[in-house]
Design an enzyme around this catalytic site. Structure first.
Site, PDB file in Angstrom:
ATOM      1  N   LYS A  42      14.751  33.409  99.502  1.00 44.92           N
ATOM      2  CA  LYS A  42      14.993  32.974 100.980  1.00 44.92           C
ATOM      3  C   LYS A  42      15.478  31.348 101.097  1.00 44.92           C
ATOM      4  CE  LYS A  42      10.218  32.294 102.658  1.00 44.92           C
ATOM      5  NZ  LYS A  42       9.476  33.034 103.735  1.00 44.92           N
ATOM      6  N   ARG A 135       1.498  37.539 112.532  1.00 47.01           N
ATOM      7  CA  ARG A 135       2.883  37.288 112.598  1.00 47.01           C
ATOM      8  C   ARG A 135       3.735  38.672 112.747  1.00 47.01           C
ATOM      9  NH1 ARG A 135       5.168  33.331 108.216  1.00 47.01           N
ATOM     10  NH2 ARG A 135       5.158  35.291 107.014  1.00 47.01           N
ATOM     11  N   HIS A 167       0.717  40.207 104.274  1.00 45.85           N
ATOM     12  CA  HIS A 167       0.715  38.601 103.898  1.00 45.85           C
ATOM     13  C   HIS A 167      -0.262  37.805 104.045  1.00 45.85           C
ATOM     14  CE1 HIS A 167       3.207  35.101 102.494  1.00 45.85           C
ATOM     15  NE2 HIS A 167       3.106  34.498 103.490  1.00 45.85           N
ATOM     16  N   ARG A 223       4.417  38.260  95.064  1.00 41.64           N
ATOM     17  CA  ARG A 223       5.495  37.380  95.666  1.00 41.64           C
ATOM     18  C   ARG A 223       5.609  35.917  95.659  1.00 41.64           C
ATOM     19  NH1 ARG A 223       3.601  40.536  99.715  1.00 41.64           N
ATOM     20  NH2 ARG A 223       3.168  38.485 100.840  1.00 41.64           N
ATOM     21  N   TYR A 267      15.682   0.370 112.649  1.00 44.45           N
ATOM     22  CA  TYR A 267      15.564   0.652 114.299  1.00 44.45           C
ATOM     23  C   TYR A 267      14.043   0.322 114.872  1.00 44.45           C
ATOM     24  CZ  TYR A 267      20.179   2.883 114.380  1.00 44.45           C
ATOM     25  OH  TYR A 267      21.502   3.152 114.445  1.00 44.45           O
ATOM     26  N   CYS A 314      17.055   6.218 108.987  1.00 42.51           N
ATOM     27  CA  CYS A 314      18.203   6.433 109.939  1.00 42.51           C
ATOM     28  C   CYS A 314      19.059   7.643 109.508  1.00 42.51           C
ATOM     29  CB  CYS A 314      19.101   5.276 109.800  1.00 42.51           C
ATOM     30  SG  CYS A 314      18.524   3.396 109.948  1.00 42.51           S
ATOM     31  N   MET A 315      20.018   7.852 110.215  1.00 41.59           N
ATOM     32  CA  MET A 315      20.655   9.376 110.048  1.00 41.59           C
ATOM     33  C   MET A 315      21.361   9.553 108.719  1.00 41.59           C
ATOM     34  SD  MET A 315      23.717  11.009 112.341  1.00 41.59           S
ATOM     35  CE  MET A 315      22.655  11.263 113.722  1.00 41.59           C
ATOM     36  N   ASP A 316      21.827   8.079 108.280  1.00 41.86           N
ATOM     37  CA  ASP A 316      22.658   8.259 107.100  1.00 41.86           C
ATOM     38  C   ASP A 316      21.859   7.203 106.001  1.00 41.86           C
ATOM     39  OD1 ASP A 316      24.814   9.108 108.680  1.00 41.86           O
ATOM     40  OD2 ASP A 316      24.900   7.248 109.563  1.00 41.86           O
TER      41      ASP A 316
END
Length: 383
Positions: A42, A135, A167, A223, A267, A314-316
């Protein structure tokens, strides 16, 4: 195995490691009697690529594959998989007819869900019972009704009940009292199902940690998700069985430069250089799934040395401390890998960021290129 430098940043997946891990796990759980193994693929194969991981797991001897959603199951069928395949997380209105047509086994948590599946006709269905995770799965007071409804649908030829399962909540903690309680509850559920006239082909409770640590819970099938990819499901408790991490994440420095004592980095200037040093810029960030929490906590591998991340991710991109060295642009950076060279592992990153290795490998993506290699062969294939 060829190992070309990444253009910018990439995930490298060794398919031979997945095959190896599945073989090891299947042998481990089948020491005393044959136990089938389901490789869980999955969430895009826990970040390793669902179709590719599935094929490698089948080649390693996986009897079953497991996914969460019908969409994932149908994608696997579209990729050519034809073996036993179970999915377990559906919502009202999901494409049960498509699943049945593709010979995908579906899971029912309730009588209402079972009725919706039975209305399609011809479904192979498994029943999930909640034994204490609180769950998904039928709660204890609904077991008798679910089993009675399943037996009636089976007698009418609308479904075939092929499995009953549950589970664990705490199998990574072997001494946790919930483990004994859940296994006892599961055995009670199987007895009730038998009294209702059900005779499923498989009963299964054990996940990766229980496969390694709790033989009494193996039943007919285990599993294995994270362990199939070579990562430890219960750090500090699992025995060493020879699993091999399948994923490495690599990049190349885009620049290195000197900074002076007192200079702030990234930052918010959450880190200041205590002395003159050098830093390098790595072209991957939280846009690729690199945890922002890795700032000032995790490390990477550059020029055969650990280099700590300095300042915020940072993002990049993110910045690493090069300790006075100035390696040229293009120098390889290993974010994490198997650890056999001393590089950080996914578990190291998990501990540095306060999470689990599952999240580290599964969240990666974005602009990262995924490349497949086979350490038993000679070439890698990018995707």
């Amino acid at each position: 195995m060829t190992d070309p430098a990444p253009h910018r940043a990439e995930i490298v997946v060794d398919l031979a490691a997945i095959r190896h891990n599945v073989r090891v796990l299947k042998d481990l759980v089948s020491v005393d009697r044959p136990v089938r193994l389901m490789a869980v693929v999955k969430a895009d194969g826990y970040g390793h690529g669902m179709a590719e991981a599935a094929a490698a797991a089948r080649a390693g001897g996986a009897d079953w594959l497991g996914v969460a959603t019908i969409d994932e199951a149908l994608a696997l069928r579209g990729a050519g998989d034809r073996g036993p395949l179970l999915c377990w997380l559906s919502a009202p209105g999901d494409d049960f007819a498509g699943a049945v047509a593709a010979d995908v086994e579906v899971t029912a948590y309730s009588v209402a869900e079972l009725d919706e599946i039975a209305a399609v006709g011809g479904a192979r269905v498994q029943l999930k019972v909640d034994t204490g995770l609180s769950r998904g799965g039928a709660p204890r007071d609904a077991w008798a009704a679910l089993f009675a409804a399943a037996a009636a649908h089976e007698a009418a030829g609308r479904v075939r009940v092929t499995g009953i399962w549950s589970h664990f909540a705490a199998s990574d903690e072997p001494a946790h009292p919930a483990n004994d309680q859940q296994e006892a509850a599961f055995r009670e559920a199987l007895a009730l199902a038998g009294q209702a006239g059900l005779d499923p082909e498989v009963a299964h409770l054990a996940n990766s940690a229980a496969a390694l640590l709790r033989p009494s819970s193996h039943f007919d099938l285990v599993r294995c998700g994270i362990a199939s990819y070579g990562l430890d499901p219960a750090p500090g408790a699992s025995p060493r069985v020879g699993l091999r991490p399948a994923m490495s994440v690599r990049a190349r420095l885009v620049m290195s430069k000197a900074i002076a004592a007192g200079d702030g980095v990234s930052y918010g200037h959450t880190w200041h250089a205590p002395e003159d040093t050098t830093v390098g810029v790595v072209p991957a960030g939280y846009g690729e799934g690199v945890p922002r929490a890795a700032g000032n906590t995790a490390a990477v591998w550059v020029d055969d040395s650990l280099r700590p991340i300095r300042g915020r991710v940072c993002m990049d991109q993110f910045v690493v401390d090069l300790h006075g060295e100035l390696p040229p642009p293009g120098t390889e950076v290993v974010l994490f890998g198997p650890g056999d060279r001393g590089e950080p592992t996914a578990q190291d990153w998990a501990e540095a960021t306060g999470t689990i290795s599952y999240e580290i490998v599964t969240r990666l993506g974005g602009r990262l290129v995924r490349r497949y290699v086979d350490s038993d062969a000679t070439e890698g294939t990018p995707r």
